[in-house]
Structure formats: structure tokens, C-alpha cells
Scaffold this motif. Structure first.
Motif, mmCIF file in Angstrom:
data_model
loop_
_atom_site.group_PDB
_atom_site.id
_atom_site.type_symbol
_atom_site.label_atom_id
_atom_site.label_comp_id
_atom_site.label_asym_id
_atom_site.label_seq_id
_atom_site.Cartn_x
_atom_site.Cartn_y
_atom_site.Cartn_z
ATOM 1 N N ILE A 95 35.232 35.236 27.552
ATOM 2 C CA ILE A 95 35.934 36.285 26.825
ATOM 3 C C ILE A 95 35.341 36.349 25.424
ATOM 4 O O ILE A 95 35.209 35.317 24.761
ATOM 5 N N ALA A 96 35.021 37.552 24.973
ATOM 6 C CA ALA A 96 34.498 37.716 23.614
ATOM 7 C C ALA A 96 35.565 37.315 22.596
ATOM 8 O O ALA A 96 36.761 37.516 22.820
ATOM 9 N N LYS A 97 35.123 36.741 21.502
ATOM 10 C CA LYS A 97 36.026 36.324 20.440
ATOM 11 C C LYS A 97 36.849 37.524 19.972
ATOM 12 O O LYS A 97 36.338 38.650 19.913
ATOM 13 N N ASN A 98 38.112 37.297 19.655
ATOM 14 C CA ASN A 98 39.029 38.328 19.161
ATOM 15 C C ASN A 98 39.357 39.418 20.185
ATOM 16 O O ASN A 98 39.749 40.517 19.808
ATOM 17 N N THR A 99 39.183 39.129 21.479
ATOM 18 C CA THR A 99 39.600 40.085 22.507
ATOM 19 C C THR A 99 41.119 40.059 22.565
ATOM 20 O O THR A 99 41.723 39.005 22.748
ATOM 21 N N TYR A 100 41.741 41.208 22.410
ATOM 22 C CA TYR A 100 43.201 41.284 22.373
ATOM 23 C C TYR A 100 43.810 41.222 23.776
ATOM 24 O O TYR A 100 44.765 40.502 24.024
ATOM 25 N N ALA A 101 43.230 42.023 24.700
ATOM 26 C CA ALA A 101 43.777 42.108 26.056
ATOM 27 C C ALA A 101 42.666 42.467 27.032
ATOM 28 O O ALA A 101 41.570 42.865 26.632
ATOM 29 N N VAL A 102 42.964 42.306 28.315
ATOM 30 C CA VAL A 102 42.031 42.715 29.368
ATOM 31 C C VAL A 102 42.800 43.527 30.405
ATOM 32 O O VAL A 102 44.021 43.407 30.532
ATOM 33 N N GLU A 103 42.057 44.357 31.125
ATOM 34 C CA GLU A 103 42.630 45.063 32.259
ATOM 35 C C GLU A 103 41.858 44.640 33.495
ATOM 36 O O GLU A 103 40.634 44.684 33.512
ATOM 37 N N CYS A 104 42.584 44.179 34.491
ATOM 38 C CA CYS A 104 41.975 43.775 35.749
ATOM 39 C C CYS A 104 42.305 44.843 36.786
ATOM 40 O O CYS A 104 43.452 45.268 36.911
ATOM 41 N N SER A 105 41.284 45.259 37.511
ATOM 42 C CA SER A 105 41.441 46.261 38.558
ATOM 43 C C SER A 105 40.744 45.750 39.811
ATOM 44 O O SER A 105 39.634 45.212 39.732
ATOM 45 N N ALA A 106 41.399 45.904 40.958
ATOM 46 C CA ALA A 106 40.817 45.431 42.217
ATOM 47 C C ALA A 106 41.322 46.299 43.366
ATOM 48 O O ALA A 106 42.490 46.667 43.414
ATOM 49 N N TRP A 107 40.430 46.603 44.288
ATOM 50 C CA TRP A 107 40.809 47.271 45.530
ATOM 51 C C TRP A 107 40.981 46.193 46.587
ATOM 52 O O TRP A 107 40.127 45.304 46.723
ATOM 53 N N MET A 108 42.077 46.272 47.337
ATOM 54 C CA MET A 108 42.356 45.272 48.358
ATOM 55 C C MET A 108 42.956 45.958 49.582
ATOM 56 O O MET A 108 43.734 46.903 49.457
ATOM 57 N N LYS A 109 42.581 45.469 50.757
ATOM 58 C CA LYS A 109 43.104 45.966 52.024
ATOM 59 C C LYS A 109 43.503 44.767 52.868
ATOM 60 O O LYS A 109 42.748 43.805 52.982
ATOM 61 N N ALA A 110 44.706 44.813 53.460
ATOM 62 C CA ALA A 110 45.206 43.689 54.262
ATOM 63 C C ALA A 110 45.332 44.102 55.725
ATOM 64 O O ALA A 110 45.695 45.239 56.026
ATOM 65 N N GLU A 111 45.017 43.156 56.613
ATOM 66 C CA GLU A 111 45.190 43.380 58.055
ATOM 67 C C GLU A 111 45.871 42.165 58.666
ATOM 68 O O GLU A 111 45.298 41.077 58.695
ATOM 69 N N GLY A 112 47.096 42.363 59.105
ATOM 70 C CA GLY A 112 47.819 41.316 59.821
ATOM 71 C C GLY A 112 48.068 40.056 59.033
ATOM 72 O O GLY A 112 48.048 38.956 59.600
ATOM 73 N N ILE A 113 48.341 40.190 57.735
ATOM 74 C CA ILE A 113 48.645 39.008 56.921
ATOM 75 C C ILE A 113 50.044 38.533 57.301
ATOM 76 O O ILE A 113 51.016 39.277 57.177
#
Length: 182
Positions: free
Chosen positions: A74-92
Motif C-alpha cells: 500500500i502506498a504511504k498515506n493511502t486513505y482507503a481502498v476499493e476492492c472489486s471482484a466478480w464471483m460465480k458459485a455452483e453448488g456451494i
């Protein structure tokens, strides 16, 4: 000359507003390069959100923890992050405990690699189509790294992941996102 100046300002504003993905190979276009835990899953050129591949983890017996992970600085003085992910579930399989599911989890660590925070970005059970999970998180003061984990957490089934992104946010952008979510 005035037109050139205005065009230059426009380009600079676009470039300064562009967000860089901290995750390397988040779309799995280059096999499982940059991801740890390659023995826990595979690539799927058939079921993907975009590009040529997605990553998948499947397990039919045993209900063990299986995951891919990647750690980024993480870069110094980073205030926040946004995490984005595509996910697909089958028979969990549905387990009593909520955490036993397909999941995307981020963990913040300090300079001594000790955990200083964790957030679940996505969790799925049963069967779902591709879903884009997104979450903005304030970075803990002493965090130096982020570890993103793509997991099939102590349950059976198949989960697909694609287009994983982590971008930095300013305090203003984070506040704006949080006010829009309310």
C-alpha cells in the motif's frame, strides 16, 4: 493556443483521475502468475466473466480451506481502498457457519506482517450467476500491505473468480462512496 491549453487540461484531468489496479493479473489472462496457492485450483477458459480465463476452485469432499492469494504493498498515506471482484458459485454446500462459503477476503498487515484488519468483500453459497462484489474500506493506520484471498472456505462446491481489482481512494472519494451507499 487556447484550444491546446484546454485540451491539455482535459488530458491531465483524465490521467490524474485514472485508477491503477494494485492486483497483478486480476483477470487471470496470464495463467495463475502472481497468485499463491496455484495447487488449490485451475483456470477455466469456458466459464469466465471477461477475457480468456477465470480462476476456479472446486472441491467435492473434505470441506477444507482452499484459496488463491496475492499480497500487494500500500502506498504511504493511502486513505482507503476499493476492492472489486466478480464471483460465480455452483453448488456451494450450505454449512451452519456463515464463513464456510465461497469468499473474497482482504487482510491488512503491518510492516512485521501481523494482521491489523480484515474485511469480507464477497460471500456466496448455493448457485449464483456472475455477481460483481464491491466494497470500499478505510485503510488501518499501521497497514503496509493488503493480502487478497479468493477462497472456498471449508465447504464443497465450485467457485469461479474473475476481474479482481484493488484501487486506492482519497478521503474525499471514500466519503462520497459511503454517502451514496446510505
Amino acid at each position: 493556443m487556447k484550444l491546446f491549453f484546454l485540451f491539455s487540461l482535459f488530458l491531465i484531468s483524465i490521467i490524474s483521475d485514472a485508477q491503477t489496479n494494485l492486483i497483478k493479473n486480476g483477470g487471470f489472462e496470464y495463467d495463475l502468475t502472481n497468485w499463491n496457492g496455484q495447487e488449490n485450483g485451475a483456470l477455466s477458459p469456458y466459464d469466465k466473466k471477461s477475457g480468456k480465463n477465470s480462476a476456479l476452485i472446486n472441491q467435492y469432499t473434505g470441506a477444507e480451506w482452499r484459496a488463491f492469494d496475492q499480497t500487494v504493498s500500500i502506498a504511504k498515506n493511502t486513505y482507503a481502498v476499493e476492492c472489486s471482484a466478480w464471483m460465480k458459485a455452483e453448488g456451494i454446500e450450505n454449512q451452519k457457519e456463515d464463513y464456510k462459503a465461497a469468499a473474497v477476503i482482504i487482510e491488512f498487515t503491518n510492516s512485521a506482517d501481523k494482521q491489523v484488519g480484515t474485511e469480507t468483500i464477497a460471500r456466496a453459497k448455493g448457485t449464483t450467476d456472475w455477481v460483481n462484489y464491491k466494497k470500499a474500506i478505510k485503510v488501518p493506520a499501521d497497514a503496509k500491505k493488503i493480502r487478497v484471498m479468493l477462497a472456498l472456505a471449508q465447504t464443497n462446491g465450485t467457485v469461479f473468480f474473475d476481474d479482481i481489482k484493488i484501487t486506492t481512494l482519497s478521503e474525499e472519494a471514500f466519503s462520497k462512496l459511503n454517502s451514496e451507499a446510505k
